[in-house]
Scaffold this active site. Structure first.
Site, PDB file in Angstrom:
ATOM      1  N   LYS A 277      62.659 -46.003 102.904  1.00  0.00           N
ATOM      2  CA  LYS A 277      61.592 -45.424 102.087  1.00  0.00           C
ATOM      3  C   LYS A 277      60.261 -45.644 102.788  1.00  0.00           C
ATOM      4  O   LYS A 277      60.048 -46.677 103.433  1.00  0.00           O
ATOM      5  CB  LYS A 277      61.554 -46.082 100.706  1.00  0.00           C
TER       6      LYS A 277
ATOM      7  N   ARG B 164      58.417 -54.369 103.678  1.00  0.00           N
ATOM      8  CA  ARG B 164      59.225 -55.230 102.811  1.00  0.00           C
ATOM      9  C   ARG B 164      60.236 -55.961 103.682  1.00  0.00           C
ATOM     10  O   ARG B 164      60.986 -55.346 104.427  1.00  0.00           O
ATOM     11  CB  ARG B 164      59.953 -54.402 101.766  1.00  0.00           C
TER      12      ARG B 164
ATOM     13  N   ASP C  30      60.497 -60.497  99.801  1.00  0.00           N
ATOM     14  CA  ASP C  30      61.113 -60.263  98.496  1.00  0.00           C
ATOM     15  C   ASP C  30      61.399 -61.553  97.736  1.00  0.00           C
ATOM     16  O   ASP C  30      61.794 -61.523  96.578  1.00  0.00           O
ATOM     17  CB  ASP C  30      62.424 -59.489  98.685  1.00  0.00           C
TER      18      ASP C  30
ATOM     19  N   HIS D 132      66.766 -55.644  87.106  1.00  0.00           N
ATOM     20  CA  HIS D 132      66.582 -54.660  88.187  1.00  0.00           C
ATOM     21  C   HIS D 132      67.980 -54.198  88.577  1.00  0.00           C
ATOM     22  O   HIS D 132      68.714 -54.885  89.298  1.00  0.00           O
ATOM     23  CB  HIS D 132      65.869 -55.293  89.383  1.00  0.00           C
TER      24      HIS D 132
ATOM     25  N   GLY E  43      70.331 -51.444  90.352  1.00  0.00           N
ATOM     26  CA  GLY E  43      70.384 -50.362  91.320  1.00  0.00           C
ATOM     27  C   GLY E  43      71.571 -50.558  92.230  1.00  0.00           C
ATOM     28  O   GLY E  43      72.559 -51.202  91.861  1.00  0.00           O
TER      29      GLY E  43
ATOM     30  N   GLY F  16      71.628 -52.454  94.709  1.00  0.00           N
ATOM     31  CA  GLY F  16      71.628 -53.900  94.618  1.00  0.00           C
ATOM     32  C   GLY F  16      71.072 -54.255  93.251  1.00  0.00           C
ATOM     33  O   GLY F  16      70.087 -53.676  92.819  1.00  0.00           O
TER      34      GLY F  16
ATOM     35  N   MET G  70      76.919 -45.228  91.255  1.00  0.00           N
ATOM     36  CA  MET G  70      77.024 -45.280  89.796  1.00  0.00           C
ATOM     37  C   MET G  70      77.074 -43.885  89.182  1.00  0.00           C
ATOM     38  O   MET G  70      77.765 -43.654  88.181  1.00  0.00           O
ATOM     39  CB  MET G  70      75.853 -46.071  89.212  1.00  0.00           C
TER      40      MET G  70
ATOM     41  N   ILE H  27      69.354 -47.513  88.452  1.00  0.00           N
ATOM     42  CA  ILE H  27      70.300 -47.415  87.343  1.00  0.00           C
ATOM     43  C   ILE H  27      69.621 -47.778  86.033  1.00  0.00           C
ATOM     44  O   ILE H  27      69.772 -47.102  85.017  1.00  0.00           O
ATOM     45  CB  ILE H  27      71.526 -48.328  87.588  1.00  0.00           C
TER      46      ILE H  27
END
Length: 415
Positions: free
Chosen positions: A24, A97, A154, A212, A214, A216, A287, A334
């Site tokens: 990203k 990140r 992170d 959170h 997703g 991960g 998912m 998600i």
């Protein structure tokens, strides 16, 4: 060019957020903090990948299909785009990140040769993330050696967790070697807390669980506005079951796998990180594919049931750690986009004061708890890139001029 073109002379911050098979990126106005462009390169390492570009209105302005062999190819594609739009996009700093910086590197910091050497020594802590992240940094530092480069870790959000939530019950030598529960997705949690602080008075007095969810997935317990507990440990493999990661395992299960299959630690890492989780149960870690297959696929149902059941257990566990819960936040790909997952997780949780409103949930409203729910249940969009831009911008402020000048001088000396 798109309708958000800026006049020549304005400066921007480039943000890079590397994932396992995606990259990203976003461009933020240095002064206003407004996002001008964003993009994502997906399918890195696959036969066909895509580069999708979006303007500040959320409108897609380009969709390119290419073969991106690795993170270096993805880096070249972004650098090419920056060159083509140089007159509209004057970059003054780049923020990255990084999943892990060990015990010493937690807060955002200017990237130097010393930091890069330290991170190379820490690859064993995050072998599935740090090598690509370092390759990304090297590619952009080579192209933009004269710019400010900032690492945002992170793990920073979780640095003040109490010892009872931070350290493993192992001989002291392991903690001295850096073995502890670092926690991850910290930039996401930081963004959510920043938003909540602006929207709610006395948010630091609330006991909050942030989910959170997703590719991960992790959860964090927040007390006094700070990270108090979390589901992930020394690596992003632990905690909740995820798309291709196993989540928490009995240490005996790991020993069993090593002893019974004659595999190396590196091979075991691949199995736990890339071949486990939802993928091991249903054949896919996606998912959306699982949800679309529920009607005629028992394996898909089994995978979703496990995912939501584990989420329930971790919410209850974190609430116990906090001594109660006032607010539950769903975020991540998600968490933000799947009413089915949210409803299943919250089902039969009214014994804890959590009760979802089905209609509000189906519409993905900001607040999805029912009027009788004692716990406020919310859906919030996260933005790790926004936090990276903010941290990077802070190094450009007048208070950091001396620090910035010495860092850039040190880089120039190396060049």
């Amino acid at each position: 060019m798109d309708k958000t073109l800026q006049l020549s002379g304005e400066h921007f911050i480039l943000v890079l957020n590397s994932g396992s098979s995606s990259l990203k990126f976003a461009v933020y106005h240095q002064t206003t903090g407004h996002r001008q462009w964003s993009g994502v390169i997906k399918g890195i390492g696959k036969p066909i990948g895509t580069m999708d570009l979006t303007d500040s209105y959320g409108d897609s302005i380009a969709l390119k299909k290419e073969h991106y062999r690795n993170i270096e190819d993805a880096s070249v594609a972004i650098i090419r785009w920056l060159r083509e739009n140089k007159k509209h996009c004057l970059i003054s700093a780049i923020g990255y990140r990084l999943v892990q910086g060990g015990a010493v590197h937690r807060r955002p910091e200017i990237i130097t040769e010393k930091l890069l050497e330290d991170l190379k020594e820490l690859i064993f802590l995050a072998p599935n993330h740090l090598p690509d992240e370092l390759s990304l940094i090297n590619a952009f530092m080579l192209e933009f050696s004269y710019l400010l480069h900032v690492a945002c870790f992170d793990t920073n959000f979780h640095r003040d967790m109490p010892d009872c939530n931070k350290y493993y019950p192992l001989p002291a030598k392991y903690a001295e070697q850096g073995l502890m529960r670092y926690g991850f997705h910290g930039l996401s949690y930081e963004y959510i807390m920043q938003k909540l602080d602006k929207q709610h008075a006395f948010i630091d007095q609330k006991k909050i669980v942030i989910a959170h969810l997703g590719n991960g997935s992790s959860m964090a317990a927040v007390s006094l506005g700070k990270g108090f507990d979390t589901t992930m440990g020394v690596s992003p493999i632990g905690g909740l079951v995820m798309a291709t990661r196993c989540g928490d395992l009995d240490p005996g299960a790991v020993l069993f796998m090593l002893k019974q299959n004659d595999i190396t630690p590196e091979e075991l890492d691949v199995e736990l990180s890339h071949e486990s989780g939802l993928k091991a149960i249903s054949g896919t870690g996606d998912m959306e594919e699982i949800l679309n297959s529920l009607c005629d696929d028992k394996k898909a149902e089994a995978a979703l049931t496990l995912y939501c059941h584990q989420a329930k257990k971790f919410i209850a566990s974190l609430a116990a750690s906090l001594g109660g819960i006032d607010m539950l936040i769903f975020t991540g790909g998600i968490g933000e986009n799947s009413p089915e997952v949210r409803e299943r997780i919250c089902a039969e949780m009214d014994f804890m004061g959590l009760k979802i409103d089905r209609c509000l949930n189906l519409r993905s409203e900001k607040v999805i708890s029912s009027q009788s729910s004692k716990v406020c249940i919310r859906v919030m969009k996260t933005s790790e890139e926004s936090m990276i831009a903010m941290h990077t911008r802070n190094f450009l402020l007048p208070d950091n001029e001396n620090k910035l000048a010495s860092a850039l001088h040190a880089k120039t000396e190396k060049v």
